[in-house]
Design a protein around this motif. Structure first.
Motif, PDB file in Angstrom:
ATOM      1  N   ALA A 276     -19.005  79.982-107.259  1.00  0.00           N
ATOM      2  CA  ALA A 276     -19.640  79.025-108.167  1.00  0.00           C
ATOM      3  C   ALA A 276     -19.980  77.691-107.504  1.00  0.00           C
ATOM      4  CB  ALA A 276     -18.727  78.776-109.370  1.00  0.00           C
ATOM      5  N   THR A 277     -19.375  77.350-106.370  1.00  0.00           N
ATOM      6  CA  THR A 277     -19.644  76.049-105.761  1.00  0.00           C
ATOM      7  C   THR A 277     -21.001  76.054-105.061  1.00  0.00           C
ATOM      8  OG1 THR A 277     -18.619  76.619-103.647  1.00  0.00           O
ATOM      9  CG2 THR A 277     -17.175  75.729-105.363  1.00  0.00           C
ATOM     10  N   PRO A 278     -21.684  74.899-105.012  1.00  0.00           N
ATOM     11  CA  PRO A 278     -22.960  74.833-104.290  1.00  0.00           C
ATOM     12  C   PRO A 278     -22.832  75.260-102.828  1.00  0.00           C
ATOM     13  CG  PRO A 278     -22.686  72.906-105.668  1.00  0.00           C
ATOM     14  CD  PRO A 278     -21.380  73.648-105.721  1.00  0.00           C
ATOM     15  N   LYS A 279     -21.688  74.957-102.203  1.00  0.00           N
ATOM     16  CA  LYS A 279     -21.468  75.357-100.812  1.00  0.00           C
ATOM     17  C   LYS A 279     -21.581  76.873-100.673  1.00  0.00           C
ATOM     18  CE  LYS A 279     -17.213  75.624 -99.565  1.00  0.00           C
ATOM     19  NZ  LYS A 279     -15.816  75.284 -99.202  1.00  0.00           N
ATOM     20  N   MET A 280     -20.876  77.619-101.529  1.00  0.00           N
ATOM     21  CA  MET A 280     -20.906  79.078-101.434  1.00  0.00           C
ATOM     22  C   MET A 280     -22.230  79.644-101.922  1.00  0.00           C
ATOM     23  SD  MET A 280     -18.612  80.852 -99.978  1.00  0.00           S
ATOM     24  CE  MET A 280     -18.865  82.450-100.740  1.00  0.00           C
ATOM     25  N   THR A 281     -22.771  79.077-102.996  1.00  0.00           N
ATOM     26  CA  THR A 281     -24.046  79.560-103.521  1.00  0.00           C
ATOM     27  C   THR A 281     -25.145  79.432-102.479  1.00  0.00           C
ATOM     28  OG1 THR A 281     -23.424  78.972-105.784  1.00  0.00           O
ATOM     29  CG2 THR A 281     -25.764  79.267-105.340  1.00  0.00           C
ATOM     30  N   SER A 282     -25.185  78.284-101.798  1.00  0.00           N
ATOM     31  CA  SER A 282     -26.211  78.075-100.777  1.00  0.00           C
ATOM     32  C   SER A 282     -26.007  79.024 -99.606  1.00  0.00           C
ATOM     33  CB  SER A 282     -26.199  76.619-100.297  1.00  0.00           C
ATOM     34  OG  SER A 282     -24.968  76.300 -99.667  1.00  0.00           O
ATOM     35  N   PHE A 283     -24.752  79.272 -99.232  1.00  0.00           N
ATOM     36  CA  PHE A 283     -24.463  80.192 -98.124  1.00  0.00           C
ATOM     37  C   PHE A 283     -24.871  81.619 -98.473  1.00  0.00           C
ATOM     38  CE2 PHE A 283     -21.461  83.250 -96.226  1.00  0.00           C
ATOM     39  CZ  PHE A 283     -21.774  83.079 -94.886  1.00  0.00           C
ATOM     40  N   ILE A 284     -24.508  82.053 -99.669  1.00  0.00           N
ATOM     41  CA  ILE A 284     -24.859  83.415-100.108  1.00  0.00           C
ATOM     42  C   ILE A 284     -26.371  83.587-100.128  1.00  0.00           C
ATOM     43  CG2 ILE A 284     -24.786  85.023-102.071  1.00  0.00           C
ATOM     44  CD1 ILE A 284     -22.018  83.686-102.737  1.00  0.00           C
ATOM     45  N   ASP A 285     -27.068  82.632-100.718  1.00  0.00           N
ATOM     46  CA  ASP A 285     -28.532  82.715-100.787  1.00  0.00           C
ATOM     47  C   ASP A 285     -29.149  82.755 -99.390  1.00  0.00           C
ATOM     48  OD1 ASP A 285     -28.363  82.686-103.526  1.00  0.00           O
ATOM     49  OD2 ASP A 285     -28.907  80.576-103.744  1.00  0.00           O
ATOM     50  N   PHE A 286     -28.607  81.957 -98.484  1.00  0.00           N
ATOM     51  CA  PHE A 286     -29.137  81.919 -97.120  1.00  0.00           C
ATOM     52  C   PHE A 286     -28.943  83.264 -96.422  1.00  0.00           C
ATOM     53  CE2 PHE A 286     -28.728  81.324 -92.587  1.00  0.00           C
ATOM     54  CZ  PHE A 286     -29.795  80.504 -92.268  1.00  0.00           C
ATOM     55  N   ILE A 287     -27.749  83.839 -96.535  1.00  0.00           N
ATOM     56  CA  ILE A 287     -27.452  85.111 -95.872  1.00  0.00           C
ATOM     57  C   ILE A 287     -28.338  86.225 -96.434  1.00  0.00           C
ATOM     58  CG2 ILE A 287     -25.696  86.898 -95.557  1.00  0.00           C
ATOM     59  CD1 ILE A 287     -25.329  84.501 -93.755  1.00  0.00           C
ATOM     60  N   LEU A 288     -28.512  86.263 -97.743  1.00  0.00           N
ATOM     61  CA  LEU A 288     -29.353  87.306 -98.338  1.00  0.00           C
ATOM     62  C   LEU A 288     -30.819  87.134 -97.946  1.00  0.00           C
ATOM     63  CD1 LEU A 288     -27.759  87.579-101.905  1.00  0.00           C
ATOM     64  CD2 LEU A 288     -27.467  89.125 -99.961  1.00  0.00           C
ATOM     65  N   GLU A 289     -31.250  85.888 -97.838  1.00  0.00           N
ATOM     66  CA  GLU A 289     -32.628  85.645 -97.412  1.00  0.00           C
ATOM     67  C   GLU A 289     -32.847  86.066 -95.962  1.00  0.00           C
ATOM     68  OE1 GLU A 289     -36.533  84.563 -96.950  1.00  0.00           O
ATOM     69  OE2 GLU A 289     -35.401  84.797 -98.828  1.00  0.00           O
ATOM     70  N   ARG A 290     -31.849  85.803 -95.113  1.00  0.00           N
ATOM     71  CA  ARG A 290     -31.988  86.086 -93.695  1.00  0.00           C
ATOM     72  C   ARG A 290     -31.668  87.550 -93.335  1.00  0.00           C
ATOM     73  NH1 ARG A 290     -32.031  82.511 -89.200  1.00  0.00           N
ATOM     74  NH2 ARG A 290     -32.804  81.046 -90.775  1.00  0.00           N
ATOM     75  N   PHE A 291     -30.673  88.114 -94.021  1.00  0.00           N
ATOM     76  CA  PHE A 291     -30.184  89.446 -93.622  1.00  0.00           C
ATOM     77  C   PHE A 291     -30.119  90.456 -94.777  1.00  0.00           C
ATOM     78  CE2 PHE A 291     -27.882  86.346 -90.842  1.00  0.00           C
ATOM     79  CZ  PHE A 291     -28.587  86.638 -89.670  1.00  0.00           C
ATOM     80  N   GLY A 292     -30.861  90.193 -95.850  1.00  0.00           N
ATOM     81  CA  GLY A 292     -30.824  91.063 -97.017  1.00  0.00           C
ATOM     82  C   GLY A 292     -31.276  92.489 -96.723  1.00  0.00           C
ATOM     83  N   PRO A 293     -31.080  93.405 -97.687  1.00  0.00           N
ATOM     84  CA  PRO A 293     -31.351  94.836 -97.435  1.00  0.00           C
ATOM     85  C   PRO A 293     -32.798  95.149 -97.078  1.00  0.00           C
ATOM     86  CG  PRO A 293     -30.926  94.405 -99.768  1.00  0.00           C
ATOM     87  CD  PRO A 293     -30.558  93.174 -99.034  1.00  0.00           C
ATOM     88  N   ALA A 294     -33.728  94.279 -97.465  1.00  0.00           N
ATOM     89  CA  ALA A 294     -35.141  94.544 -97.157  1.00  0.00           C
ATOM     90  C   ALA A 294     -35.544  94.000 -95.788  1.00  0.00           C
ATOM     91  CB  ALA A 294     -36.030  93.942 -98.232  1.00  0.00           C
ATOM     92  N   LYS A 295     -34.625  93.284 -95.117  1.00  0.00           N
ATOM     93  CA  LYS A 295     -34.970  92.657 -93.849  1.00  0.00           C
ATOM     94  C   LYS A 295     -34.821  93.656 -92.703  1.00  0.00           C
ATOM     95  CE  LYS A 295     -35.645  88.673 -95.766  1.00  0.00           C
ATOM     96  NZ  LYS A 295     -36.962  88.033 -95.788  1.00  0.00           N
ATOM     97  N   ARG A 296     -35.498  93.352 -91.609  1.00  0.00           N
ATOM     98  CA  ARG A 296     -35.419  94.159 -90.404  1.00  0.00           C
ATOM     99  C   ARG A 296     -35.240  93.239 -89.203  1.00  0.00           C
ATOM    100  NH1 ARG A 296     -34.682  99.412 -90.211  1.00  0.00           N
ATOM    101  NH2 ARG A 296     -35.917  99.505 -88.300  1.00  0.00           N
ATOM    102  N   LEU A 297     -34.580  93.735 -88.187  1.00  0.00           N
ATOM    103  CA  LEU A 297     -34.478  92.953 -86.951  1.00  0.00           C
ATOM    104  C   LEU A 297     -35.861  92.909 -86.281  1.00  0.00           C
ATOM    105  CD1 LEU A 297     -31.139  94.244 -85.437  1.00  0.00           C
ATOM    106  CD2 LEU A 297     -31.542  92.086 -86.591  1.00  0.00           C
ATOM    107  N   PRO A 298     -36.190  91.789 -85.630  1.00  0.00           N
ATOM    108  CA  PRO A 298     -37.476  91.683 -84.947  1.00  0.00           C
ATOM    109  C   PRO A 298     -37.536  92.636 -83.756  1.00  0.00           C
ATOM    110  CG  PRO A 298     -36.085  89.779 -84.429  1.00  0.00           C
ATOM    111  CD  PRO A 298     -35.382  90.549 -85.504  1.00  0.00           C
TER     112      PRO A 298
END
Length: 298
Positions: A276-298
Motif C-alpha cells: 500500500a505504500t507509495p514506495k512499494m507501489t512505485s516499485f511494483i509498477d516499475f518492475i511490471l513495466e520493465r519485466f512484465g509477462p508481455a516483455k522480451r529481452l532485447p
C-alpha cells in the motif's frame, strides 16, 4: 486515560497559563483537565504543579517532566509527519532480493533508472540463488524463478525465465556446429554445478542427460561459464538473461534452439501488507513495466 493525551494537556496548561485556557484549546472542561493532571501526578508519585488562588507554578519535578514531555511529543509529531509523507510520495529504503544472474544483468541496471526517477528512495539489493524467506529476513520483495509454493505472498508474473545454448563463433569455427543433442558427445560442454543431478544437460524431448560427456569445466557461477564460452572453450547452457547481450552483440551464437529446456515462470513476490505504500507501489509498477509477462529481452 491516554497518557500521551494527558502529557499534551499538561504542556498546554503550562503554555496557556491556566486550566481553563487549556480546556478551551482541547474543547473539554477544566475539571477534565484537572483529572488529566492528577493522573500524571499519581503515575509519577509527585506533584507537577503548585496552584494558589492567584497563580500556578511548576514544581522542580514538574520542570524536568515538562522538558521530557516536550521532547516526546516532538518526536511523535516528527514520526507522524514522516509517515504521512511516506503515504503520499515514494520515499524510504527498499530491501529486495533476486537470483544472481537476473539481478546482476537486468534488475541491478534497471534499479538505477528507478532510483533516478524516485530520488527519495534508497535500495538494498541482495543477490542470492537460495530460497530467501522474505518475511523472516525482512525483505520488501523478491524475484523468484520456478513454480511457486503456496506461501501466502502476492505473486505478480514477469516474463518467463528462458534458457539458451550458445557457443562463440571461434569455437564453432574450430569444432563445428552441433545440429542435434547426440552430437554434443564430441564437444566441450560447460556445466553448472548447482543443477540438480537429474537436470544436468537434460534437453527438450530427451530423457537421457548422459549423452553429454563429463564436463572438464564446471562452476557454480553462471558468469564463470559465460566467460569460458566467450573465450572459445566450450558450449554453455545458461539463462537467456545472462547471455542475451552477448547474443545481440554476436559474441555468442545460439545453437540447438529446438532442444532448449522449457522456460520457467518468474514472479515478483511480496507480503500483502507492504503493497500500500507509495514506495512499494512505485516499485511494483516499475518492475511490471520493465519485466512484465508481455516483455522480451532485447
Amino acid at each position: 486515560m491516554d497518557k500521551l493525551r494527558s502529557m499534551e494537556i499538561f504542556v498546554a496548561v503550562v503554555d496557556a497559563g491556566s486550566f481553563s485556557a487549556a480546556a478551551k484549546a482541547f474543547e473539554i472542561s477544566p475539571v477534565m483537565v484537572g483529572k488529566h493532571i492528577s493522573q500524571l501526578e499519581e503515575l509519577l508519585g509527585a506533584r507537577l504543579l503548585t496552584r494558589t488562588t492567584r497563580r500556578q507554578s511548576l514544581t522542580e519535578i514538574g520542570v524536568q517532566y515538562l522538558e521530557q514531555c516536550r521532547a516526546i511529543l516532538t518526536q511523535i509529531q516528527t514520526a507522524e509527519r514522516g509517515a504521512e509523507a511516506m503515504r503520499t510520495s515514494p520515499r524510504g529504503r527498499l530491501k529486495i532480493t533476486a537470483p544472481v544472474s537476473f539481478g546482476s544483468e537486468w534488475l541491478g541496471p534497471a534499479m538505477t533508472d528507478y532510483l533516478s526517477q524516485y530520488p527519495e528512495v534508497s535500495l538494498d539489493l541482495s543477490l542470492n540463488d537460495r530460497m530467501v524467506d522474505i518475511v523472516e529476513e525482512g525483505y520488501d520483495a523478491a524475484i523468484r524463478i520456478g513454480k511457486l509454493e503456496d506461501s501466502g505472498l502476492v505473486a505478480r508474473a514477469l516474463f518467463p525465465y528462458a534458457m539458451v545454448i550458445c557457443a562463440s563463433p571461434a569455437y564453432l569455427k574450430r569444432f563445428g556446429k552441433p545440429r542435434t543433442p547426440d552430437e554434443l558427445v564430441d564437444h566441450e560442454c560447460l556445466e553448472f554445478m548447482d543443477w540438480p543431478h537429474n537436470v544436468r544437460w537434460r534437453l527438450k524431448g530427451r530423457t537421457d542427460a548422459h549423452l553429454v560427456p563429463p564436463a572438464r569445466f564446471r562452476s557454480n557461477n553462471g558468469q564463470a561459464l559465460r566467460m569460458a564460452a566467450l573465450h572459445g572453450f566450450g558450449i554453455v547452457m545458461q539463462a537467456e538473461v545472462l547471455l542475451a547481450q552477448d547474443i545481440a552483440a554476436k559474441r555468442l551464437v545460439p545453437i540447438l534452439k529446438d532442444y532448449v529446456p522449457a522456460a520457467r515462470p518468474m514472479h515478483l513476490v511480496y507480503p500483502r501488507d507492504r503493497q500500500a505504500t507509495p514506495k512499494m507501489t512505485s516499485f511494483i509498477d516499475f518492475i511490471l513495466e520493465r519485466f512484465g509477462p508481455a516483455k522480451r529481452l532485447p
